[in-house]
Design a protein around this motif. Structure first.
Motif, PDB file in Angstrom:
ATOM      1  N   ILE A  13       0.854  -1.182   0.000  1.00 57.03           N
ATOM      2  CA  ILE A  13       0.000   0.000   0.000  1.00 57.03           C
ATOM      3  C   ILE A  13       0.889   1.231   0.000  1.00 57.03           C
ATOM      4  O   ILE A  13       1.825   1.332   0.795  1.00 57.03           O
ATOM      5  N   SER A  14       0.611   2.151  -0.897  1.00 60.61           N
ATOM      6  CA  SER A  14       1.397   3.380  -0.996  1.00 60.61           C
ATOM      7  C   SER A  14       0.474   4.581  -0.791  1.00 60.61           C
ATOM      8  O   SER A  14      -0.603   4.651  -1.392  1.00 60.61           O
ATOM      9  N   ILE A  15       0.888   5.488   0.079  1.00 62.33           N
ATOM     10  CA  ILE A  15       0.140   6.715   0.335  1.00 62.33           C
ATOM     11  C   ILE A  15       1.063   7.898   0.076  1.00 62.33           C
ATOM     12  O   ILE A  15       2.192   7.929   0.564  1.00 62.33           O
ATOM     13  N   ASN A  16       0.589   8.861  -0.682  1.00 62.09           N
ATOM     14  CA  ASN A  16       1.372  10.050  -1.000  1.00 62.09           C
ATOM     15  C   ASN A  16       1.891  10.706   0.269  1.00 62.09           C
ATOM     16  O   ASN A  16       1.140  10.949   1.221  1.00 62.09           O
ATOM     17  N   GLY A  17       3.180  10.999   0.296  1.00 63.82           N
ATOM     18  CA  GLY A  17       3.823  11.518   1.495  1.00 63.82           C
ATOM     19  C   GLY A  17       3.317  12.882   1.940  1.00 63.82           C
ATOM     20  O   GLY A  17       3.500  13.266   3.097  1.00 63.82           O
ATOM     21  N   HIS A  65      -9.063   1.845   4.066  1.00 64.94           N
ATOM     22  CA  HIS A  65      -9.737   1.747   2.771  1.00 64.94           C
ATOM     23  C   HIS A  65      -8.910   0.913   1.786  1.00 64.94           C
ATOM     24  O   HIS A  65      -9.449   0.059   1.070  1.00 64.94           O
ATOM     25  N   GLU A  66      -7.593   1.143   1.773  1.00 64.20           N
ATOM     26  CA  GLU A  66      -6.735   0.353   0.883  1.00 64.20           C
ATOM     27  C   GLU A  66      -6.704  -1.110   1.323  1.00 64.20           C
ATOM     28  O   GLU A  66      -6.679  -2.020   0.492  1.00 64.20           O
ATOM     29  N   HIS A  67      -6.705  -1.346   2.631  1.00 70.40           N
ATOM     30  CA  HIS A  67      -6.837  -2.720   3.113  1.00 70.40           C
ATOM     31  C   HIS A  67      -8.157  -3.314   2.641  1.00 70.40           C
ATOM     32  O   HIS A  67      -8.251  -4.520   2.369  1.00 70.40           O
ATOM     33  N   GLY A  68      -9.182  -2.466   2.560  1.00 71.24           N
ATOM     34  CA  GLY A  68     -10.474  -2.932   2.077  1.00 71.24           C
ATOM     35  C   GLY A  68     -10.398  -3.464   0.662  1.00 71.24           C
ATOM     36  O   GLY A  68     -11.046  -4.460   0.321  1.00 71.24           O
ATOM     37  N   HIS A  69      -9.600  -2.814  -0.174  1.00 73.56           N
ATOM     38  CA  HIS A  69      -9.417  -3.303  -1.548  1.00 73.56           C
ATOM     39  C   HIS A  69      -8.727  -4.669  -1.541  1.00 73.56           C
ATOM     40  O   HIS A  69      -9.032  -5.539  -2.372  1.00 73.56           O
ATOM     41  N   ILE A  70      -7.799  -4.846  -0.616  1.00 75.95           N
ATOM     42  CA  ILE A  70      -7.092  -6.133  -0.523  1.00 75.95           C
ATOM     43  C   ILE A  70      -8.019  -7.211   0.023  1.00 75.95           C
ATOM     44  O   ILE A  70      -8.151  -8.291  -0.551  1.00 75.95           O
ATOM     45  N   ILE A  71      -8.677  -6.907   1.140  1.00 76.03           N
ATOM     46  CA  ILE A  71      -9.563  -7.887   1.770  1.00 76.03           C
ATOM     47  C   ILE A  71     -10.722  -8.242   0.847  1.00 76.03           C
ATOM     48  O   ILE A  71     -11.167  -9.394   0.805  1.00 76.03           O
ATOM     49  N   GLY A  72     -11.207  -7.262   0.086  1.00 72.30           N
ATOM     50  CA  GLY A  72     -12.306  -7.506  -0.833  1.00 72.30           C
ATOM     51  C   GLY A  72     -11.915  -8.297  -2.064  1.00 72.30           C
ATOM     52  O   GLY A  72     -12.777  -8.652  -2.873  1.00 72.30           O
ATOM     53  N   GLY A  73     -10.629  -8.564  -2.236  1.00 72.66           N
ATOM     54  CA  GLY A  73     -10.177  -9.341  -3.380  1.00 72.66           C
ATOM     55  C   GLY A  73      -9.970  -8.530  -4.644  1.00 72.66           C
ATOM     56  O   GLY A  73      -9.665  -9.094  -5.706  1.00 72.66           O
ATOM     57  N   GLU A 113     -17.321  -0.922  -1.610  1.00 71.37           N
ATOM     58  CA  GLU A 113     -16.966  -2.030  -0.735  1.00 71.37           C
ATOM     59  C   GLU A 113     -15.738  -1.696   0.111  1.00 71.37           C
ATOM     60  O   GLU A 113     -15.683  -2.016   1.300  1.00 71.37           O
ATOM     61  N   ALA A 114     -14.748  -1.026  -0.485  1.00 77.02           N
ATOM     62  CA  ALA A 114     -13.554  -0.641   0.267  1.00 77.02           C
ATOM     63  C   ALA A 114     -13.905   0.360   1.367  1.00 77.02           C
ATOM     64  O   ALA A 114     -13.320   0.327   2.457  1.00 77.02           O
ATOM     65  N   ALA A 271      -5.841 -11.915   6.713  1.00 79.97           N
ATOM     66  CA  ALA A 271      -4.644 -11.085   6.830  1.00 79.97           C
ATOM     67  C   ALA A 271      -4.736 -10.198   8.068  1.00 79.97           C
ATOM     68  O   ALA A 271      -5.821  -9.800   8.482  1.00 79.97           O
ATOM     69  N   GLU A 272      -3.596  -9.910   8.665  1.00 81.19           N
ATOM     70  CA  GLU A 272      -3.553  -9.010   9.803  1.00 81.19           C
ATOM     71  C   GLU A 272      -3.102  -7.630   9.334  1.00 81.19           C
ATOM     72  O   GLU A 272      -2.333  -7.496   8.396  1.00 81.19           O
ATOM     73  N   TRP A 273      -3.578  -6.600   9.984  1.00 76.43           N
ATOM     74  CA  TRP A 273      -3.202  -5.248   9.625  1.00 76.43           C
ATOM     75  C   TRP A 273      -3.186  -4.393  10.886  1.00 76.43           C
ATOM     76  O   TRP A 273      -3.827  -4.716  11.864  1.00 76.43           O
ATOM     77  N   PHE A 274      -2.470  -3.300  10.811  1.00 75.01           N
ATOM     78  CA  PHE A 274      -2.367  -2.392  11.957  1.00 75.01           C
ATOM     79  C   PHE A 274      -2.563  -0.979  11.428  1.00 75.01           C
ATOM     80  O   PHE A 274      -1.654  -0.386  10.858  1.00 75.01           O
TER      81      PHE A 274
END
Length: 278
Positions: A13-17, A65-73, A113-114, A271-274
């Motif tokens: 996951i990349s977020i603009n600095g 939200h980005e984890h949501g894209h991953i978890i949602g497949g 969904e995300a 998957a685990e996330w923090f």
């Protein structure tokens, strides 16, 4: 701005600095408005303190939200369809002529969904704020950003949704100014999506007055909106009295799209996330 993709079998996951500073700056200006939290003095240090807390919640949501894209497949399916895909990007610089109706619908469903998954991952952050309110040792005459401990759940839940609304307005403004292409719903629709998830999950963890929560949420959305308009943000698409009906109709359409394009992956749901590590 931010995106998620699959690299050598690992999710990235990349977020603009610069985005952290952007949301901090906008939130600080919103919270300085005399229309927002009028029980606080204009120069109260509580305003700056509160702005930082709400900005942090917004950054937690972006990652969630980005984890949501991953978890949602979504990332898996995109990678399966296009081996050299650059990842699932929130906004694109150009519009693809080969993107048909089904692609656009699926993108809208994925963003919805995300958002729902991302909002569900904020339980810990919201509960931490509620605990902070309830543990305050304050005198009767003291006014704080976090509010009265007796209505901590309603107030924090409502503030969380209003702060995410500010985030969504900022993202929409950035997209429009840079002439980018995206498939996110209207900011108010996104806020109400998060409202549904957050209120539902709060109800499982806390006893609270849902009518008071609803009134406080509408109050904060309205006053935060006034502050944004004073800052030059365009008038939202659904600000009139029929807005709620329009939002609910749009949410119904998104639920149908989600059902149509929902994709399940075998292993990412464990998957685990923090969300505190940004």
């Amino acid at each position: 701005m931010c995106f998620a993709w699959l690299v050598d079998g690992k999710y990235v996951i990349s977020i603009n600095g610069t985005f952290d500073q952007s949301i901090n700056t906008v939130m600080a200006r919103v919270v300085k408005s005399p229309d927002v939290l009028p029980w606080l003095a204009a120069q109260s240090p509580e305003r700056a303190k509160g702005a930082k807390l709400l900005s942090r919640l917004c950054m937690d949501f972006i990652l969630a939200h980005e984890h949501g894209h991953i978890i949602g497949g979504h990332v898996d399916l995109l990678n399966f369809e296009t081996a050299d895909a650059d990842g699932l990007v929130e906004f694109n610089a150009i519009s693809r002529d080969d993107h048909d109706t089904s692609y656009i619908e699926r993108s809208q469903a994925w963003e919805f969904e995300a958002d729902t998954i991302g909002a569900s991952l904020l339980d810990r952050e919201i509960d931490d704020l509620i605990i902070a309110v309830q543990s305050q040792k304050i005198d009767d005459g003291t006014k704080t950003f976090l509010g009265d401990p007796a209505i901590a759940v309603e107030h924090i839940g409502a503030l969380a949704i209003a702060s995410l609304y500010v985030l969504f307005r900022l993202m929409r403004k950035t997209k429009d100014e840079l002439i980018l292409v995206g498939h996110h719903p209207d900011p108010l629709i996104r806020a109400f999506t998060c409202r549904d998830v957050i209120a539902h999950r709060l109800g499982h963890r806390h006893n609270f007055d849902q009518d008071r929560f609803r009134k406080m949420m509408h109050y904060h959305l309205e006053t935060f909106d006034w502050a944004l308009e004073d800052m030059g943000y365009t008038v939202p698409q659904m600000e009139n009295d029929d807005g709620v009906d329009q939002v609910n109709a749009a949410l119904g359409d998104l639920v149908k799209l989600q059902s149509k394009y929902h994709h399940t992956t075998k292993d990412t749901r464990l998957a685990e996330w923090f969300t505190s590590q940004i």
